[in-house]
Design a protein around this motif. Sequence first.
Motif, PDB file in Angstrom:
ATOM      1  N   THR A   1       0.873  -1.357  -0.178  1.00 29.14           N
ATOM      2  CA  THR A   1       0.008   0.002   0.037  1.00 29.14           C
ATOM      3  C   THR A   1       0.973   1.226   0.182  1.00 29.14           C
ATOM      4  O   THR A   1       1.926   1.072  -0.150  1.00 29.14           O
ATOM      5  N   ARG A   2       0.142   2.475  -0.031  1.00 28.35           N
ATOM      6  CA  ARG A   2       1.024   3.538  -0.060  1.00 28.35           C
ATOM      7  C   ARG A   2       0.606   4.556   1.005  1.00 28.35           C
ATOM      8  O   ARG A   2      -0.528   4.351   1.543  1.00 28.35           O
ATOM      9  N   PRO A   3       1.493   5.420   1.481  1.00 24.55           N
ATOM     10  CA  PRO A   3       1.248   6.495   2.699  1.00 24.55           C
ATOM     11  C   PRO A   3       0.031   7.212   2.437  1.00 24.55           C
ATOM     12  O   PRO A   3      -0.821   7.782   3.379  1.00 24.55           O
TER      13      PRO A   3
ATOM     14  N   THR B   1       0.362  -8.328   7.010  1.00 29.16           N
ATOM     15  CA  THR B   1       1.252  -7.612   7.015  1.00 29.16           C
ATOM     16  C   THR B   1       1.254  -7.025   5.706  1.00 29.16           C
ATOM     17  O   THR B   1       1.639  -7.454   4.746  1.00 29.16           O
ATOM     18  N   LEU B   2       1.120  -5.504   5.585  1.00 36.61           N
ATOM     19  CA  LEU B   2       1.354  -4.793   4.364  1.00 36.61           C
ATOM     20  C   LEU B   2       2.427  -3.788   4.522  1.00 36.61           C
ATOM     21  O   LEU B   2       2.443  -2.933   5.050  1.00 36.61           O
ATOM     22  N   PRO B   3       3.513  -4.066   3.204  1.00 32.21           N
ATOM     23  CA  PRO B   3       4.587  -3.064   3.162  1.00 32.21           C
ATOM     24  C   PRO B   3       3.826  -1.862   2.722  1.00 32.21           C
ATOM     25  O   PRO B   3       3.004  -1.797   1.915  1.00 32.21           O
TER      26      PRO B   3
ATOM     27  N   VAL C   1       2.493  -1.984   7.796  1.00 38.31           N
ATOM     28  CA  VAL C   1       0.953  -1.606   8.567  1.00 38.31           C
ATOM     29  C   VAL C   1       0.508  -2.790   8.636  1.00 38.31           C
ATOM     30  O   VAL C   1       0.365  -3.570   7.757  1.00 38.31           O
ATOM     31  N   SER C   2      -0.135  -3.268   9.851  1.00 40.38           N
ATOM     32  CA  SER C   2      -0.640  -4.509   9.651  1.00 40.38           C
ATOM     33  C   SER C   2      -2.184  -4.535   9.630  1.00 40.38           C
ATOM     34  O   SER C   2      -2.848  -3.405   9.749  1.00 40.38           O
ATOM     35  N   LEU C   3      -2.800  -5.740   9.373  1.00 39.70           N
ATOM     36  CA  LEU C   3      -4.292  -5.722   8.758  1.00 39.70           C
ATOM     37  C   LEU C   3      -4.999  -4.939  10.196  1.00 39.70           C
ATOM     38  O   LEU C   3      -5.985  -4.554   9.897  1.00 39.70           O
ATOM     39  N   ARG C   4      -4.567  -5.521  11.292  1.00 40.50           N
ATOM     40  CA  ARG C   4      -5.270  -5.051  12.508  1.00 40.50           C
ATOM     41  C   ARG C   4      -5.224  -3.695  12.766  1.00 40.50           C
ATOM     42  O   ARG C   4      -6.154  -2.962  12.958  1.00 40.50           O
ATOM     43  N   ASP C   5      -4.143  -2.920  12.288  1.00 41.87           N
ATOM     44  CA  ASP C   5      -3.918  -1.443  12.263  1.00 41.87           C
ATOM     45  C   ASP C   5      -5.114  -0.860  11.400  1.00 41.87           C
ATOM     46  O   ASP C   5      -5.481   0.017  11.651  1.00 41.87           O
ATOM     47  N   LEU C   6      -5.170  -1.412  10.144  1.00 43.24           N
ATOM     48  CA  LEU C   6      -6.008  -0.966   9.008  1.00 43.24           C
ATOM     49  C   LEU C   6      -7.505  -1.096   9.719  1.00 43.24           C
ATOM     50  O   LEU C   6      -8.233  -0.091   9.499  1.00 43.24           O
ATOM     51  N   MET C   7      -7.855  -2.118  10.243  1.00 40.87           N
ATOM     52  CA  MET C   7      -9.204  -2.323  10.868  1.00 40.87           C
ATOM     53  C   MET C   7      -9.435  -1.394  12.089  1.00 40.87           C
ATOM     54  O   MET C   7     -10.531  -1.126  12.242  1.00 40.87           O
TER      55      MET C   7
ATOM     56  N   LEU D   1       1.337   3.758   9.891  1.00 38.92           N
ATOM     57  CA  LEU D   1       2.337   2.781   9.576  1.00 38.92           C
ATOM     58  C   LEU D   1       3.468   2.804  10.595  1.00 38.92           C
ATOM     59  O   LEU D   1       3.666   3.833  11.497  1.00 38.92           O
ATOM     60  N   HIS D   2       3.995   1.483  10.785  1.00 37.66           N
ATOM     61  CA  HIS D   2       5.272   1.479  11.656  1.00 37.66           C
ATOM     62  C   HIS D   2       6.662   1.425  10.946  1.00 37.66           C
ATOM     63  O   HIS D   2       6.354   1.250   9.649  1.00 37.66           O
ATOM     64  N   GLU D   3       7.626   1.831  11.685  1.00 41.20           N
ATOM     65  CA  GLU D   3       8.912   1.481  10.814  1.00 41.20           C
ATOM     66  C   GLU D   3       9.154   0.059  10.626  1.00 41.20           C
ATOM     67  O   GLU D   3       8.506  -0.662  11.220  1.00 41.20           O
TER      68      GLU D   3
END
Lengths: 453, 453
Positions: A150-152, A175-177, A189-195, A207-209
């Motif tokens: 994905t993109r920022p 896990t999405l780069p 970014v994790s799917l969990r973060d996205l949800m 996003l995380h480092e």
Amino acid sequence: MDDDRTLTASQELSAAIERALAEKDLPAVTAALAPLTADEVITVLERLDAKRRALLYRLLPKTTALEVFEGLDATLQGDLVRGLQDEEVASVFAELDPDDRVALLDELPASVTTRLLHRLSPAERELTAAVLGYPAGSIGRRMSPEYVATRPGTTAGQALERVRARLSDAETVYTLPVLDDRRRLVGIVSLRDLMSADPGTPVGEILHEAYSARATDDAETAARRCADLKLLALPVVDAETRLVGILTVDDALGILEEADSEDQARIGGSEPLRRPYLSTPVRSIVRSRVVWLLVLAVGATLTVQVLEVFEDTLEQMVVLSLFIPLLIGTGGNTGNQAATTLTRALALDDVRPRDILKVLAREVRVGLSLGLLLGAVGFLFASVAYGVPIGTVVGLTLLSICTMAATVGGAMPLIGRTVRVDPAVFSNPFITTFVDATGLLVYFFIARAVLGL
Amino acid sequence: MDDDRTLTASQELSAAIERALAEKDLPAVTAALAPLTADEVITVLERLDAKRRALLYRLLPKTTALEVFEGLDATLQGDLVRGLQDEEVASVFAELDPDDRVALLDELPASVTTRLLHRLSPAERELTAAVLGYPAGSIGRRMSPEYVATRPGTTAGQALERVRARLSDAETVYTLPVLDDRRRLVGIVSLRDLMSADPGTPVGEILHEAYSARATDDAETAARRCADLKLLALPVVDAETRLVGILTVDDALGILEEADSEDQARIGGSEPLRRPYLSTPVRSIVRSRVVWLLVLAVGATLTVQVLEVFEDTLEQMVVLSLFIPLLIGTGGNTGNQAATTLTRALALDDVRPRDILKVLAREVRVGLSLGLLLGAVGFLFASVAYGVPIGTVVGLTLLSICTMAATVGGAMPLIGRTVRVDPAVFSNPFITTFVDATGLLVYFFIARAVLGL
């Protein structure tokens, strides 16, 4: 005039590639390509058949390769990718020796890499990885290109949509780069973060480092990194940190399982079996063990030679021979303790090769302490049974051997790492042989000095 | 009358618990509880203070415990759970020795377990796990109770809603255990499955068969299972396959890392360090190694005794002593090769202890082959240097030692597993000592026979 030059160049190149296919003289092709511009290369490429086109394209420098690829029309792009996946083309690159591979094969642009690896079976991927120039045993050959990136600037909601579209074919959707406009990895970014996020939130805000591995990194090192960091997936990037693939934790565990089997076997002084023990033919088991056993036995003839030098001393005092197994055995044990501890510390990154002086300083002290303790016990035991002079010899020898063995055993794995030999191979068998031979030398020198022989 | 009996029972119990708290005589409480019905237990519980109530409740058999818990009102249920989390109560159970724990503590009902573990920190969880009766080192002490479970009748859409509600606190949302009405594990469904399915699809139609671990299983075994099966999470169940927790792959990797450090250290003959090498005091390093070193050295005095028996033979033929390190070294190497191979095969479940006869048959053949090869080389080498008689002795000894060492080395890890000793500990140091001593015996018997001494 210009056309003439291109035509001549094209003819020369065609001839060179003819030869290259027959003689595998790839440097000649590279040399012929060097003076051409991207447009000229395209003109040449368009006239070649699929296999030669792929071969030639692969020998371009990265920047030219990107420009050329973008200059081709979509059909020819597809043809080129299929050509690079061709088994015959792959075999040309697979047979290159590692030095030539480094000299000849620049990285392919990440956009081409991704298309090249897309939708291949693991076996086809392994083959194609040779075309990409990733060395055997590198993570580039084991990673999966089926990531969901994905993109920022994308919103969490849009990213989730993208995940939904890739549920059936992506290696992982958890896990999405996150990539910038030039495909460089900027985070994860994790799917969990996205949800969890509000659907309108840009990915850039959550996003995380990202940790990552280089495609040319050793597969075991990358897998260990994924496991040590306890990540569900580790992005794999090229030299410009452009994403080329992903390593999931389940694949990492598979790689580590293989690697552990090899390490274990080598610590035990044999080559790894490639099959379950009970279904491996006895013949293969013998083969896996015999070479190391012979090498170690030849090394052990050193002990015969050392003892031969002291044969007179032994004749005078046969009692000295009684302690030989105990003394060299203790030396081997002390050395192996130190080697195992340091091998593990290296694997866990607790210690690096440049810490060698610190390690030596510690192991000398540890060895001295162990030597004092064991030496005291040995002195008492041997004095009671064979008199104080023999006790003194045994005690002093234990002190010396323990100190030497701990120091050598501690240093070996670090030296092994520095010279790029697997520490597990380098250490234990070497140490035993080394400590056996030098231990005997020390023993007889001390005996001669103390007993006045 | 009934009231009287209950009152008396209650007074007796109060007294018994008084004593139990003072003397930790829990069997007395269990005995006093045995004749009571669930209703009677409730009456007693209501009259006790929180700590005693928790203590007494924990000593009930599982079925009674479930009935009692369901009979309590909500406030008292909450009080009871808090009582069971109390540090003082936990310490009573933590101090039980393992046999008493098995005898006294039935499993708690899964519904109570889940409430008990909910929202605790890992440290509190570890403490509370003692109350649950999970032995030290069991996966029950390391699992997380923060799972997101679902039911076969729930739709994929409803399950996704449930995931969304638990995003912030669940240990993992990527793997959902599926439970029946009695909390028994009937399958597993991944978040990916849920997202792929039509929202109206019942979970029962998309669930997969679930692997699981028992809460009382060894933590390393459970973690290994999770890693070997390459699962993102492994459900943990009680004796009735009711879900009590979940082990995620990252926690599994943490457990395996600890365990591997221990195994590695023990294979090398030392106790594991609890800290990074460079920050461990020299004193602690010495302590981690000295015990094994002493034990092995004491074992090695066996070789001194064997050699002493043959001192006359050695006086007659000092040349025999020259080969001692080579012969026992080769024996040790051969034994360690076999031990390492079988230890690994056991770890990968390629071999089980009941395969011992098959293993022995293979290792005898492997050992004979290796012995023939090395014996031939040894015969040539020693014959050239010291004459054919000595060559014959060395050759025959290598043949015998290799056969014996491979057989013993192959059998040791299986025997170790059978008697429940870590194969890694049991094998290598034992083998070296054993092979050293018996190898010397064989050597001198052959020497006497061949040389007529």
